[in-house]
Design a protein around this motif. Structure first.
Motif, PDB file in Angstrom:
ATOM      1  N   ARG A  77     -22.668  10.184   9.178  1.00  0.00           N
ATOM      2  CA  ARG A  77     -23.248  11.661   9.182  1.00  0.00           C
ATOM      3  C   ARG A  77     -22.548  12.565  10.064  1.00  0.00           C
ATOM      4  O   ARG A  77     -22.395  12.143  11.425  1.00  0.00           O
ATOM      5  CB  ARG A  77     -24.761  11.664   9.355  1.00  0.00           C
ATOM      6  CG  ARG A  77     -25.315  13.016   9.223  1.00  0.00           C
ATOM      7  CD  ARG A  77     -26.710  13.259   9.656  1.00  0.00           C
ATOM      8  NE  ARG A  77     -27.428  12.345   8.554  1.00  0.00           N
ATOM      9  CZ  ARG A  77     -28.233  11.510   8.747  1.00  0.00           C
ATOM     10  NH1 ARG A  77     -28.315  10.936   9.934  1.00  0.00           N
ATOM     11  NH2 ARG A  77     -29.048  10.554   7.853  1.00  0.00           N
ATOM     12  N   VAL A  78     -21.866  13.578   9.792  1.00  0.00           N
ATOM     13  CA  VAL A  78     -21.143  14.262  10.539  1.00  0.00           C
ATOM     14  C   VAL A  78     -21.709  15.822  10.549  1.00  0.00           C
ATOM     15  O   VAL A  78     -21.976  16.326   9.765  1.00  0.00           O
ATOM     16  CB  VAL A  78     -19.619  14.428   9.975  1.00  0.00           C
ATOM     17  CG1 VAL A  78     -18.674  15.270  10.996  1.00  0.00           C
ATOM     18  CG2 VAL A  78     -18.975  13.109   9.825  1.00  0.00           C
ATOM     19  N   GLY A  79     -21.536  16.332  11.935  1.00  0.00           N
ATOM     20  CA  GLY A  79     -22.049  17.607  12.058  1.00  0.00           C
ATOM     21  C   GLY A  79     -21.620  18.175  13.474  1.00  0.00           C
ATOM     22  O   GLY A  79     -20.841  17.361  14.123  1.00  0.00           O
ATOM     23  N   GLY A  80     -21.444  19.499  13.683  1.00  0.00           N
ATOM     24  CA  GLY A  80     -20.971  20.231  14.698  1.00  0.00           C
ATOM     25  C   GLY A  80     -19.385  20.116  14.862  1.00  0.00           C
ATOM     26  O   GLY A  80     -18.695  19.968  13.838  1.00  0.00           O
ATOM     27  N   ARG A  81     -18.861  19.809  15.972  1.00  0.00           N
ATOM     28  CA  ARG A  81     -17.337  19.600  16.205  1.00  0.00           C
ATOM     29  C   ARG A  81     -16.966  18.187  16.664  1.00  0.00           C
ATOM     30  O   ARG A  81     -17.700  17.868  17.561  1.00  0.00           O
ATOM     31  CB  ARG A  81     -16.807  20.752  17.191  1.00  0.00           C
ATOM     32  CG  ARG A  81     -15.364  20.618  17.173  1.00  0.00           C
ATOM     33  CD  ARG A  81     -15.035  21.788  18.241  1.00  0.00           C
ATOM     34  NE  ARG A  81     -15.293  23.208  17.423  1.00  0.00           N
ATOM     35  CZ  ARG A  81     -14.053  23.518  16.385  1.00  0.00           C
ATOM     36  NH1 ARG A  81     -13.022  22.745  16.071  1.00  0.00           N
ATOM     37  NH2 ARG A  81     -14.256  24.712  15.696  1.00  0.00           N
ATOM     38  N   LEU A  82     -16.400  17.505  16.092  1.00  0.00           N
ATOM     39  CA  LEU A  82     -15.984  16.147  16.313  1.00  0.00           C
ATOM     40  C   LEU A  82     -14.883  16.194  17.395  1.00  0.00           C
ATOM     41  O   LEU A  82     -13.930  17.105  17.614  1.00  0.00           O
ATOM     42  CB  LEU A  82     -15.362  15.546  15.198  1.00  0.00           C
ATOM     43  CG  LEU A  82     -15.981  15.369  13.892  1.00  0.00           C
ATOM     44  CD1 LEU A  82     -15.394  14.407  13.063  1.00  0.00           C
ATOM     45  CD2 LEU A  82     -17.493  14.721  14.157  1.00  0.00           C
ATOM     46  N   THR A  83     -14.913  15.336  18.312  1.00  0.00           N
ATOM     47  CA  THR A  83     -14.197  15.122  19.520  1.00  0.00           C
ATOM     48  C   THR A  83     -13.457  13.865  19.597  1.00  0.00           C
ATOM     49  O   THR A  83     -13.956  12.997  18.721  1.00  0.00           O
ATOM     50  CB  THR A  83     -15.218  15.281  20.873  1.00  0.00           C
ATOM     51  OG1 THR A  83     -16.182  14.204  20.964  1.00  0.00           O
ATOM     52  CG2 THR A  83     -15.955  16.759  20.691  1.00  0.00           C
ATOM     53  N   VAL A  84     -12.748  13.631  20.464  1.00  0.00           N
ATOM     54  CA  VAL A  84     -12.184  12.364  20.826  1.00  0.00           C
ATOM     55  C   VAL A  84     -12.987  11.166  21.088  1.00  0.00           C
ATOM     56  O   VAL A  84     -13.053  10.036  20.662  1.00  0.00           O
ATOM     57  CB  VAL A  84     -11.103  12.236  21.892  1.00  0.00           C
ATOM     58  CG1 VAL A  84     -10.514  11.023  22.375  1.00  0.00           C
ATOM     59  CG2 VAL A  84      -9.860  13.215  21.733  1.00  0.00           C
ATOM     60  N   GLU A  85     -14.097  11.430  21.790  1.00  0.00           N
ATOM     61  CA  GLU A  85     -15.219  10.782  22.297  1.00  0.00           C
ATOM     62  C   GLU A  85     -15.865  10.244  20.953  1.00  0.00           C
ATOM     63  O   GLU A  85     -16.298   9.033  20.800  1.00  0.00           O
ATOM     64  CB  GLU A  85     -16.091  11.312  22.939  1.00  0.00           C
ATOM     65  CG  GLU A  85     -15.649  11.627  24.575  1.00  0.00           C
ATOM     66  CD  GLU A  85     -14.784  12.734  24.648  1.00  0.00           C
ATOM     67  OE1 GLU A  85     -14.750  13.462  23.858  1.00  0.00           O
ATOM     68  OE2 GLU A  85     -14.038  12.790  25.608  1.00  0.00           O
ATOM     69  N   ASP A  86     -16.112  11.003  20.011  1.00  0.00           N
ATOM     70  CA  ASP A  86     -16.631  10.645  18.729  1.00  0.00           C
ATOM     71  C   ASP A  86     -15.881   9.504  18.088  1.00  0.00           C
ATOM     72  O   ASP A  86     -16.433   8.715  17.592  1.00  0.00           O
ATOM     73  CB  ASP A  86     -16.760  11.654  17.756  1.00  0.00           C
ATOM     74  CG  ASP A  86     -17.745  12.766  18.206  1.00  0.00           C
ATOM     75  OD1 ASP A  86     -18.934  12.306  18.582  1.00  0.00           O
ATOM     76  OD2 ASP A  86     -17.630  13.954  18.092  1.00  0.00           O
ATOM     77  N   TYR A  87     -14.329   9.705  18.227  1.00  0.00           N
ATOM     78  CA  TYR A  87     -13.708   8.641  17.573  1.00  0.00           C
ATOM     79  C   TYR A  87     -13.627   7.454  18.309  1.00  0.00           C
ATOM     80  O   TYR A  87     -13.774   6.194  17.716  1.00  0.00           O
ATOM     81  CB  TYR A  87     -12.289   9.075  17.369  1.00  0.00           C
ATOM     82  CG  TYR A  87     -12.183  10.038  16.213  1.00  0.00           C
ATOM     83  CD1 TYR A  87     -11.563   9.462  14.994  1.00  0.00           C
ATOM     84  CD2 TYR A  87     -12.395  11.260  16.342  1.00  0.00           C
ATOM     85  CE1 TYR A  87     -11.441  10.274  13.844  1.00  0.00           C
ATOM     86  CE2 TYR A  87     -12.209  12.052  15.032  1.00  0.00           C
ATOM     87  CZ  TYR A  87     -11.481  11.615  14.011  1.00  0.00           C
ATOM     88  OH  TYR A  87     -11.494  12.485  12.780  1.00  0.00           O
ATOM     89  N   GLU A  88     -13.748   7.499  19.638  1.00  0.00           N
ATOM     90  CA  GLU A  88     -13.610   6.307  20.397  1.00  0.00           C
ATOM     91  C   GLU A  88     -15.071   5.446  20.451  1.00  0.00           C
ATOM     92  O   GLU A  88     -14.812   4.317  20.507  1.00  0.00           O
ATOM     93  CB  GLU A  88     -13.258   6.852  21.968  1.00  0.00           C
ATOM     94  CG  GLU A  88     -11.808   7.197  22.098  1.00  0.00           C
ATOM     95  CD  GLU A  88     -11.448   7.866  23.438  1.00  0.00           C
ATOM     96  OE1 GLU A  88     -12.476   7.796  24.292  1.00  0.00           O
ATOM     97  OE2 GLU A  88     -10.370   7.953  23.714  1.00  0.00           O
TER      98      GLU A  88
END
Length: 246
Positions: free
Chosen positions: A16-27
């Motif tokens: 579930r994706v919301g807001g702005r994705l960051t590098v931390e989200d991927y890691e």
């Protein structure tokens, strides 16, 4: 913001994706989840539920997204995107024409339908290929929309034989229905296979009861190097015998 979805069918993983994705989200979320899925099944079926407040990716996250995509694109069995945002729905529909796997968009609230669609996708390639080493004939069973992987599998069977023997005596295409393609990428790979192999195949038998089979075979017989002949869907053995002939 990103979080992993739970309660999905076996073999399907979701976000579930919301807001702005960051590098931390991927890691912290995406990378480990993809790794777990690949270790468990080897293949990926991904459900992405996009919330109304989604703002896209930070520049650094874009690079991570590209890197992850390039590294795993060949491992996907399918991707489902759940969203009501017009721009994202349109982008997904366009992307579905070029990625080498089925991709489908579902409306907000359609998570269950999307998950069931992913779970029902075939796990293996759509083309089953068998080589008869005694006759030099390859038989390809086709029953669903073609993917890039199908042509890779066909080439992996045909190429070693043609390198050793110069040409393939016959190729039998057993087609139960008009299959179509899963993406523009699979259409391009189909064209590449035909261009690269038609001069190395002596005969092609088209075994099918589809209405256009005879027309396609007649047109191909005039345009390509191999002799091309249609057969009824029940005449597989006769087609294989003809393909093996001199």
């Amino acid at each position: 913001m990103i979080e992993e979805l739970v309660g999905l069918p076996h073999g399907v993983f979701g976000l579930r994706v919301g807001g702005r994705l960051t590098v931390e989200d991927y890691e912290k979320v995406i990378g480990p989840m993809v790794q777990r899925a690949r270790e468990a099944d080897g293949r990926l079926r991904c459900l992405i539920e996009i919330q109304a407040d989604f703002e896209g990716l930070t520049p650094a996250a874009v690079l991570d997204d590209i890197g992850l995509g390039l590294g795993t694109v060949g491992a996907y069995d399918g991707v489902a995107v759940v969203t009501d945002r017009t721009a994202l729905r349109t982008a997904t529909e366009w992307a579905a024409f070029v990625v080498p796997f089925p991709m489908k968009v579902f409306p907000a609230g359609g998570r269950e339908e999307a998950a069931q669609w992913l779970a029902a996708l075939p796990a293996e390639a759509r083309v089953e290929v068998a080589l008869d080493a005694e006759t030099g004939v390859v038989t390809a069973e086709v029953d669903q929309a073609l993917r890039i992987e199908d042509f890779e599998r066909l080439a992996a069977t045909v190429d070693p034989w043609t390198r050793e023997h110069g040409e393939l005596r016959g190729l039998v295409l057993h087609i139960r229905r008009i299959p179509g393609w899963t993406s523009l990428g699979s259409v391009i790979r189909h064209v590449q296979f035909v261009v690269g192999h038609h001069a190395k195949i002596r005969r092609i038998a088209l075994v099918s009861d589809t209405p256009v089979a005879s027309t396609v075979a007649a047109a191909a017989d005039r345009l390509v190097h191999p002799r091309v002949r249609p057969f009824a869907g029940t005449d597989l053995a006769a087609a294989q015998a003809w393909a093996a002939g001199d």
